[in-house]
Write an enzyme that holds these catalytic residues in place. Structure first.
Site, PDB file in Angstrom:
ATOM      1  N   GLY A 267      51.217  37.213  50.248  1.00 35.66           N
ATOM      2  CA  GLY A 267      50.259  36.123  50.165  1.00 35.66           C
ATOM      3  C   GLY A 267      49.311  36.312  49.006  1.00 35.66           C
ATOM      4  O   GLY A 267      49.504  37.186  48.155  1.00 35.66           O
TER       5      GLY A 267
ATOM      6  N   GLY B   2      45.603  37.011  47.068  1.00 34.91           N
ATOM      7  CA  GLY B   2      44.534  37.986  47.195  1.00 34.91           C
ATOM      8  C   GLY B   2      43.316  37.466  47.912  1.00 34.91           C
ATOM      9  O   GLY B   2      42.682  38.180  48.709  1.00 34.91           O
TER      10      GLY B   2
ATOM     11  N   VAL C 167      44.943  36.982  52.267  1.00 37.92           N
ATOM     12  CA  VAL C 167      45.412  38.202  52.933  1.00 37.92           C
ATOM     13  C   VAL C 167      44.865  39.463  52.273  1.00 37.92           C
ATOM     14  O   VAL C 167      44.583  40.460  52.950  1.00 37.92           O
ATOM     15  CB  VAL C 167      46.960  38.240  52.996  1.00 37.92           C
ATOM     16  CG1 VAL C 167      47.483  37.124  53.881  1.00 37.92           C
ATOM     17  CG2 VAL C 167      47.584  38.177  51.621  1.00 37.92           C
ATOM     18  N   GLY C 168      44.700  39.447  50.955  1.00 39.92           N
ATOM     19  CA  GLY C 168      44.132  40.610  50.281  1.00 39.92           C
ATOM     20  C   GLY C 168      42.704  40.863  50.711  1.00 39.92           C
ATOM     21  O   GLY C 168      42.308  42.002  50.998  1.00 39.92           O
TER      22      GLY C 168
ATOM     23  N   GLU D 140      43.567  52.420  40.537  1.00 38.03           N
ATOM     24  CA  GLU D 140      44.235  52.659  39.247  1.00 38.03           C
ATOM     25  C   GLU D 140      44.221  51.329  38.522  1.00 38.03           C
ATOM     26  O   GLU D 140      44.860  50.374  38.953  1.00 38.03           O
ATOM     27  CB  GLU D 140      45.653  53.185  39.466  1.00 38.03           C
ATOM     28  CG  GLU D 140      46.262  53.795  38.219  1.00 38.03           C
ATOM     29  CD  GLU D 140      47.028  52.802  37.379  1.00 38.03           C
ATOM     30  OE1 GLU D 140      46.457  52.351  36.337  1.00 38.03           O
ATOM     31  OE2 GLU D 140      48.153  52.462  37.736  1.00 38.03           O
TER      32      GLU D 140
ATOM     33  N   CYS E  64      49.880  49.616  31.893  1.00 35.59           N
ATOM     34  CA  CYS E  64      48.457  49.953  31.812  1.00 35.59           C
ATOM     35  C   CYS E  64      48.203  51.143  30.892  1.00 35.59           C
ATOM     36  O   CYS E  64      47.114  51.275  30.336  1.00 35.59           O
ATOM     37  CB  CYS E  64      47.903  50.231  33.206  1.00 35.59           C
ATOM     38  SG  CYS E  64      48.839  51.434  34.156  1.00 35.59           S
TER      39      CYS E  64
END
Length: 471
Positions: free
Chosen positions: A200, A202, A205-206, A244, A278
């Site tokens: 889902g 952010g 559900v996040g 991170e 990254c």
């Protein structure tokens, strides 16, 4: 099209009949799959399942945990071709690289914990005290789209090995490999509720996962902005978190270095996964008197990186993962031109012959000012900035002159000199003269690049609380 309108909760697949999210193929823009745009109620069900399973799993034996990890490793290995192709289509990493990295690294990381776990001291004696390392509890894992399965494995394998239970929210841009993982785990001896998957957005559900009182740790990989929000939310409930986040890594070429080798190594690193990494070395720092030579070498290197179909074995540069990311990168390229940097190669237009999908030209800028947005902000695309410096002190100051500190590189004909300079970089890892990446060494950032470490025993310790019994 793959219909994945379901979540994995408490050891079973739960159908979802609400709104769905489209997953697009990076090379064409076509819809590959549909996944749930789940709501808070579903996430709360997954958290409850993980909470209920924690008491039993936290007391599981080392043998039980090792057996599950061995079964997981076997499943990842057996389905590696499927995993590679799935992520190749979603993210755009060329299939040859995706096979070794996107599918290979998850199996490698899992195997590394199979070797590490038997020797890890979950208890130790300190004079009259027994020091115990106890699982932190329910862990919420939120993962990105650029290395979608690798980043999941880096979290759930040490979490499960530590005795924690997990609720995973994968990226909705590249979620299909997480479903493959859930299918593999469903076939292991992992008890119900130890691993749960909810797909889902952010903001729904996040947000529920981050703020729920029964979630005692959040492990996140993604943007610095979202990481800051997680840190603030975690502080409200005094829960653990590991972050991170972004990077703007410098590759420092010292005057005595082999310039050709340094430029080639930096370009290859910068363009890995079309710059969607990254740790990408996106700033190339060179002595001012060798700047023009470095630009010529970089232009020649990127000329070999012509974009193409990522499913073809010969392709070295694939598309970006989404239209949004493509547009963001193209805007940065336009910004670089506006800021006065010298366009050495590439540009803001779509590559010739790549009218479909999310392709961007490999682009090199020269004479980039260290304080420009081009040199300060994470672009997350195939864009290299070449920055001239006057002396070693200037190079170190420029390298450390961003808010980030995730990775870096130093090149010198003298290995000891390279190590000396590398030790002055405020960053979590430094590649010295092209040293190989080590998946058993700690990984993480300084500053805005994050808090906490992944890989090896350091990754395991993130999911453990420390308790002492005074005898």
């Amino acid at each position: 099209m793959n219909d994945l309108s379901r979540n994995y909760i408490n050891g079973q697949w739960v159908d979802w009949r609400g709104d769905t999210l489209d997953v697009h193929e990076a090379a064409t823009g076509e819809v590959l799959a549909k996944v749930p745009s789940s709501n808070r109620v579903v996430m709360e069900q997954a958290i409850a399942a993980a909470h209920d399973a924690f008491e039993t799993w936290s007391e599981s034996t080392l043998e039980q945990r090792l057996k599950v990890l061995e079964q997981l490793h076997e499943g990842l290995t057996a389905r590696s071709d499927e995993i590679a192709e799935t992520i190749c289509r979603e993210v755009g990493m060329p299939i040859k690289l995706a096979t070794g990295i996107q599918a290979g690294l998850p199996a490698t990381i899992t195997k590394s914990y199979l070797k590490l776990l038997p020797d890890f001291a979950f208890t130790e004696q300190v004079k009259n005290s027994e020091v115990q390392y106890a699982p932190v509890g329910v862990v919420g894992c939120i993962t990105p789209w650029n290395y979608p399965l690798h980043q999941v494995i880096l979290k759930i394998v040490p979490a499960i090995a530590a005795g924690c239970t997990v609720v995973l929210k994968p990226s909705e841009i590249a979620p299909q490999s997480a479903y493959i993982l859930a299918e593999i785990l469903d076939g292991t001896d992992l008890p119900k509720g130890v691993f749960n998957l909810v797909c889902g957005l952010g903001e729904t559900v996040g947000d529920t996962l981050i703020n729920h009182r029964d979630v005692r740790m959040v492990s996140f990989t993604g943007s610095t902005r979202t990481g800051s929000l997680i840190a603030h939310a975690a502080a409200e409930d005094f829960k653990r978190f590991a972050l991170e986040m972004g990077g703007k890594s410098a590759s420092v070429v010292l005057p005595d270095a082999d310039l050709a080798a340094a430029v080639k190594g930096t370009v290859n690193n910068c363009l890995l996964n079309s710059g969607q990494t990254c740790t990408a070395l996106t700033r190339l720092l060179v002595p001012a008197d060798r700047h023009d030579e470095a630009c010529e070498l970089a232009a020649a290197a990127v000329a070999k990186m012509t974009p193409g179909n990522p499913l073809e074995e010969t392709t070295r540069l694939g598309p970006l993962a989404s239209a949004q990311q493509r547009d963001k990168v193209m805007d940065f390229i336009k910004l670089g031109i506006e800021e006065g940097a010298t366009l050495v190669a590439g540009g803001p237009d779509a590559p010739q012959g790549c009218d479909q999908g999310y392709f961007v030209q490999a682009t090199v800028f020269g004479n980039v000012k260290p304080d420009s947005r081009l040199a300060q902000e994470e672009i997350f695309g195939p864009v290299l900035s070449i920055i001239p410096y006057t002396d070693e002190a200037d190079a170190i100051q420029i390298a450390n002159g961003t808010a980030y500190g995730l990775s870096g590189a130093v090149w010198s004909a003298d290995q000891d000199n390279a190590k000396r300079v590398a030790s002055k970089l405020r960053t979590g890892q430094v590649f010295v003269n092209g040293g190989a990446f080590n998946p058993q060494a700690p990984f993480g950032g300084f500053g805005h690049s994050g808090l906490g470490r992944e890989f090896g025993k350091w990754g395991l310790e993130e999911f453990l609380e420390v308790r002492s019994l005074q005898m």
